[in-house]
Scaffold this motif. Structure first.
Motif, PDB file in Angstrom:
ATOM      1  N   TYR B 225      -9.466  -6.483  -3.041  1.00 15.38           N
ATOM      2  CA  TYR B 225     -10.422  -6.532  -3.554  1.00 15.38           C
ATOM      3  C   TYR B 225     -10.888  -7.998  -4.261  1.00 15.38           C
ATOM      4  O   TYR B 225      -9.964  -8.050  -3.373  1.00 15.38           O
ATOM      5  N   ASN B 227     -10.338 -10.036  -5.933  1.00 13.10           N
ATOM      6  CA  ASN B 227      -9.788 -10.682  -7.095  1.00 13.10           C
ATOM      7  C   ASN B 227      -8.091 -10.545  -7.092  1.00 13.10           C
ATOM      8  O   ASN B 227      -7.407 -10.970  -6.742  1.00 13.10           O
ATOM      9  N   THR B 229      -5.872  -7.412  -5.989  1.00 13.09           N
ATOM     10  CA  THR B 229      -6.018  -6.943  -6.480  1.00 13.09           C
ATOM     11  C   THR B 229      -5.694  -6.141  -4.567  1.00 13.09           C
ATOM     12  O   THR B 229      -6.442  -5.917  -4.213  1.00 13.09           O
ATOM     13  N   PRO B 230      -4.085  -5.586  -4.544  1.00 16.53           N
ATOM     14  CA  PRO B 230      -4.685  -4.262  -3.156  1.00 16.53           C
ATOM     15  C   PRO B 230      -5.467  -3.452  -3.421  1.00 16.53           C
ATOM     16  O   PRO B 230      -5.252  -2.603  -4.508  1.00 16.53           O
ATOM     17  N   LYS B 231      -5.883  -2.798  -2.779  1.00 17.92           N
ATOM     18  CA  LYS B 231      -6.929  -1.882  -2.079  1.00 17.92           C
ATOM     19  C   LYS B 231      -6.205  -0.624  -1.766  1.00 17.92           C
ATOM     20  O   LYS B 231      -6.250   0.721  -1.751  1.00 17.92           O
ATOM     21  N   GLU B 232      -5.952  -0.993  -0.756  1.00 27.98           N
ATOM     22  CA  GLU B 232      -5.403  -0.082   0.410  1.00 27.98           C
ATOM     23  C   GLU B 232      -4.546  -0.254   1.656  1.00 27.98           C
ATOM     24  O   GLU B 232      -4.638  -1.807   2.166  1.00 27.98           O
ATOM     25  N   PHE B 233      -3.552  -0.162   2.001  1.00 28.47           N
ATOM     26  CA  PHE B 233      -2.288   0.248   3.117  1.00 28.47           C
ATOM     27  C   PHE B 233      -2.603   0.766   3.148  1.00 28.47           C
ATOM     28  O   PHE B 233      -2.142   2.440   3.274  1.00 28.47           O
ATOM     29  N   VAL B 253      -0.804   5.162   1.627  1.00 26.24           N
ATOM     30  CA  VAL B 253       0.088   5.152   0.403  1.00 26.24           C
ATOM     31  C   VAL B 253      -0.588   6.546  -0.302  1.00 26.24           C
ATOM     32  O   VAL B 253      -1.720   6.640  -0.305  1.00 26.24           O
ATOM     33  N   ASN B 254       0.166   7.715  -0.827  1.00 23.92           N
ATOM     34  CA  ASN B 254      -0.816   8.497  -1.819  1.00 23.92           C
ATOM     35  C   ASN B 254      -0.655   9.567  -0.831  1.00 23.92           C
ATOM     36  O   ASN B 254      -1.224  10.783  -0.281  1.00 23.92           O
ATOM     37  N   PRO B 256       0.755  11.086   2.657  1.00 22.25           N
ATOM     38  CA  PRO B 256       1.580  10.789   3.856  1.00 22.25           C
ATOM     39  C   PRO B 256       1.522  11.886   4.556  1.00 22.25           C
ATOM     40  O   PRO B 256       0.908  12.469   4.520  1.00 22.25           O
ATOM     41  N   TYR B 265       5.926   7.943   4.981  1.00 22.20           N
ATOM     42  CA  TYR B 265       5.570   7.614   3.734  1.00 22.20           C
ATOM     43  C   TYR B 265       5.370   6.040   3.925  1.00 22.20           C
ATOM     44  O   TYR B 265       5.858   5.630   4.377  1.00 22.20           O
TER      45      TYR B 265
END
Lengths: 275, 461
Positions: B225, B227, B229-233, B253-254, B256, B265
């Motif tokens: 994002y 700021n 902060t992680p948004k997506e891996f 993430v979420n 698998p 995962y």
């Protein structure tokens, strides 16, 4: 236009005012009748509007998620759940005397949320929290915690009730009724906590690669579960009812508090709940 | 049953034992959150007094949840559950199958209400009686004995068994966990972008799993994002069989990926130092550049042979990335020299080490080496796990919730209505439940409202 944070900071003080009306009601032998309950109902409704508004605001910011992702948001929901469940209990039992002990809880939770240095802004969701299980997991856990909070209040009252002559205590429900309230709240809390742990396990199986990894928060929720399971069994055992059971329930609530806040002192996978 | 068996039975059927086991397990779990466990322990103990560490290790305190004591506690609880259930089941079966018969007069010894009934046609009365019983919401039975009519409605006999369902569910969950710990595994694999793997190192550190197919990481992307902060891996993986591409999957993430019961995962990511582009000078003259990865050799136009012998992510843990080059050429015997990404940090190393020829650039004169660009490669870290017990655990969880419903929110409720003619028609109502009397009252009051409105004329004492 009113924002959610305005509503939520005002509501903090309203809860304190509601607490005062419950207190006065006890001192004047319940001559205020249901006025405190009606005030609490209105407060809870506005509180609910505040939460919904925060949800809506997160969409306006482009994040679009349920307001359950930070410690601040969890406290807001927790205090709401306590007063909502308490209102249901009041409606069922038609007794308002427990309110003196219950209403300070949402006030304290909201005051802590408002005055501590934790991040109060609406945060975007990190990848680990992007899941449909977030809402189910958080709601079931916190409904459980809320029921346990009311169980805690009823146990405190149970232990205080010993001396019969005190004037304030004359309106307090009988020990049997308090035991019954405690049992009902422990049951609701226990079932909700079980659902919370199960939804958490299903989620963990998708997010962390295992349904159970002995993460401190998981472990502490299990400890809480075990303590309340022993409360439910102790009730079936002669010699364990009454005072001992009330103390065991209070220990259970201490575990809830540690699961909620204390675990943040330990390292683990649930670290986003500390932000 | 012999003397010993009886003792065993008596010991394990006690609810006090259950309470003690639950509390001891809670304390045990609590200790486990205070002492670092497994990987966490391995990381932390180096700062501990070795003697204390030794004692802790011997006592199994670094792996409490897999220790013998904890397993014995679980076994004790399992036996306790089985014995308690077998001990109490016959009584519950008796309660659940017990019937008072179609016309039980005993229950009317203490009726909830006695009412004078309105005069009406028997047929009409029967209809209204049925409706009242249906309002209670159970299986309706009517017995007409001429001068007396009995109506009965009941439900919730299964509520006697809720507690057994809950206890069985605990056993099922434990069995699911056991299956997972015997036939399941957990592993970890890092795949560099563009690389292919076909084995996974397992968590026990000893064995390696052969997948039977290979996985290529086409791309790893981390989005943030504004700021920070992680948004997506996201890893884009291609599954290959003997070099033939089977399919492409995105693992997030979420989200698998599952292949033949083995799940992958998205767990971590990072970069590794892969190589560098060096520029070589003789005097002040640039003689060439070389892009090298580990153990790669190149010969520059003027005949200087260069080889990247070794590389370090962080030299001595504080000097940053470093590369060991071997040089050999005209006017230079074979020499090795460390080249640093951040040479200014070299000031930090102790004096005696500076004397080392491999750190002294003057040993390769007249040649000079400059680091032009560090080459890093991104990798994705995948957790790999298989747990054949997981579905058993879910079945257990479902049973537990069903059992809770039967135990806590359901009860065996019965309603009886008796109509009798002495001189006037008289109506008696009685009800029973095995638990939750408030709930029964609420239910009965609905029926009574109907009866008072439709069937009864006035109260009778």
């Amino acid at each position: 236009m009113i924002t959610s944070s305005q509503i939520l900071s005002v509501i903090t003080f309203v809860y304190f005012f509601v607490f005062l009306t419950y207190l006065v009601n006890q001192l004047v032998k319940e001559r205020l009748s249901y006025i405190p309950s009606i005030l609490l109902l209105l407060t809870t409704l506005i509180h609910g509007i505040g939460i919904s508004l925060r949800w809506k605001e997160s969409y306006e910011l482009g994040y679009g998620h349920a307001p359950f992702s930070t410690l601040y948001e969890s406290l807001i929901f927790y205090s709401w759940a306590i007063s909502a469940i308490y209102l249901l209990l009041e409606w069922r039992t038609k007794s308002t005397s427990l309110g003196v002990l219950v209403t300070p809880l949402p006030f304290l939770a909201l005051a802590y949320a408002s005055f501590s240095k934790m991040n109060k802004g609406i945060q975007p969701l990190i990848p680990a929290l992007k899941s449909n299980w977030l809402i189910a997991h958080v709601i079931t856990c916190f409904v459980g915690y809320a029921a346990f909070a009311i169980s805690f209040a009823s146990c405190i009252l149970y232990l205080l009730r010993k001396e019969e002559k005190n004037r304030i205590k004359s309106l307090i429900p009988s020990k049997e009724v308090l035991e019954e309230i405690n049992y009902n709240m422990v049951v609701i809390g226990f079932v909700s906590l079980s659902l919370g742990i199960i939804t958490g396990a299903i989620w963990a199986n998708v997010a962390w690669g295992s349904y159970w990894s002995w993460d401190p928060k998981e472990t502490w929720s299990l400890i809480t579960w075990l303590v309340y399971a022993s409360v439910l069994h102790a009730r079936l055992t002669r010699g364990w009812r009454g005072r001992k059971l009330a103390i065991l329930s209070i220990i259970g609530f201490c575990c809830v508090i540690f699961t909620y806040f204390g675990v943040n002192l330990l390292p683990g996978l649930h670290s986003y709940a500390t932000m | 049953m012999g003397y010993k068996e009886r003792d065993f039975w008596r010991f394990f059927r006690s609810v006090k034992l259950t309470i003690i086991l639950l509390v001891v397990m809670a304390i045990f779990a609590l200790i486990g959150t205070l002492i670092p466990q497994r990987e966490e322990a391995a990381r932390v103990v180096q700062f501990w007094n070795p003697k204390i560490m030794e004692i802790f290790f011997r006592l199994g305190l670094f792996d409490l949840y897999h220790s013998l004591v904890f397993r014995l506690l679980l076994l004790g609880l399992a036996i306790n559950i089985v014995v308690c259930s077998l001990d109490r089941l016959p009584k519950s079966i008796k309660l659940a199958t017990h019937s008072l018969g179609p016309a039980p007069d005993t229950v009317f010894e203490r009726p909830i209400v006695a009412l004078r009934a309105k005069e009406m046609e028997p047929k009409v009365f029967m209809e209204k009686l049925k409706k009242a019983l249906r309002l209670f919401g159970g299986k309706v039975q009517i017995a007409d004995l001429g001068n007396r009519i009995y109506g009965h409605s009941e439900y919730g006999r299964s509520s006697y068994f809720g507690v057994y369902v809950v206890h069985l569910s605990v056993l099922v969950i434990l069995i699911g966990g056991l299956i997972g710990s015997i036939w399941g595994f957990e592993g970890y694999v890092n795949i560099l972008e563009g690389d292919v793997i076909d084995t996974v190192e397992l968590r026990d550190g000893k064995s390696v799993l052969k997948l039977g197919y290979s996985i290529r990481c086409d791309e790893f992307r981390a989005d943030f994002y504004p700021n920070g902060t992680p948004k997506e891996f996201r890893s884009r993986l291609t599954i290959l069989n003997d070099g033939e591409e089977l399919f492409v999957r995105d693992v997030l993430v979420n989200h698998p990926m599952e292949i033949d019961g083995i799940r992958f995962y998205q767990a971590s990511y990072g970069t590794i130092l892969y190589g560098a582009i060096f520029r070589f000078l003789k005097g002040d003259q640039i003689i060439g550049e070389a892009e090298l990865k580990k153990e790669m050799q190149q010969t520059l136009p003027n005949g200087l042979k260069v080889e990247l012998k070794d590389l370090r992510e962080d030299f001595m843990g504080r000097l940053g990335p470093a590369f060991l080059l071997r040089l050999e050429g005209e006017g230079l015997d074979e020499k090795e020299i460390w080249v640093f990404k951040r040479p200014e940090l070299l000031k930090m190393i102790p004096q005696e080490m500076k004397a080392s020829p491999r750190l002294d650039p003057s040993t390769i004169l007249p040649y000079k080496v400059e680091l032009k660009e560090v080459i890093e490669r991104q990798y994705t870290g995948l957790q790999v796990s298989k747990d054949p017990g997981v579905n058993v655990v879910w079945i257990g969880c479902f049973m537990m919730i069903l059992g809770f419903f039967l135990t806590f929110f359901y009860s065996h409720r019965q309603l009886w209505i008796r109509l009798e003619w002495d001189k006037t028609p008289r109506l008696l109502v009685a009800a029973r439940t095995n638990r939750d009397h408030a709930g029964l009252e609420h239910r009965v009051s609905k029926v009574l409202d109907y009866i008072r409105r439709e069937i009864a004329e006035r109260e009778e004492i």
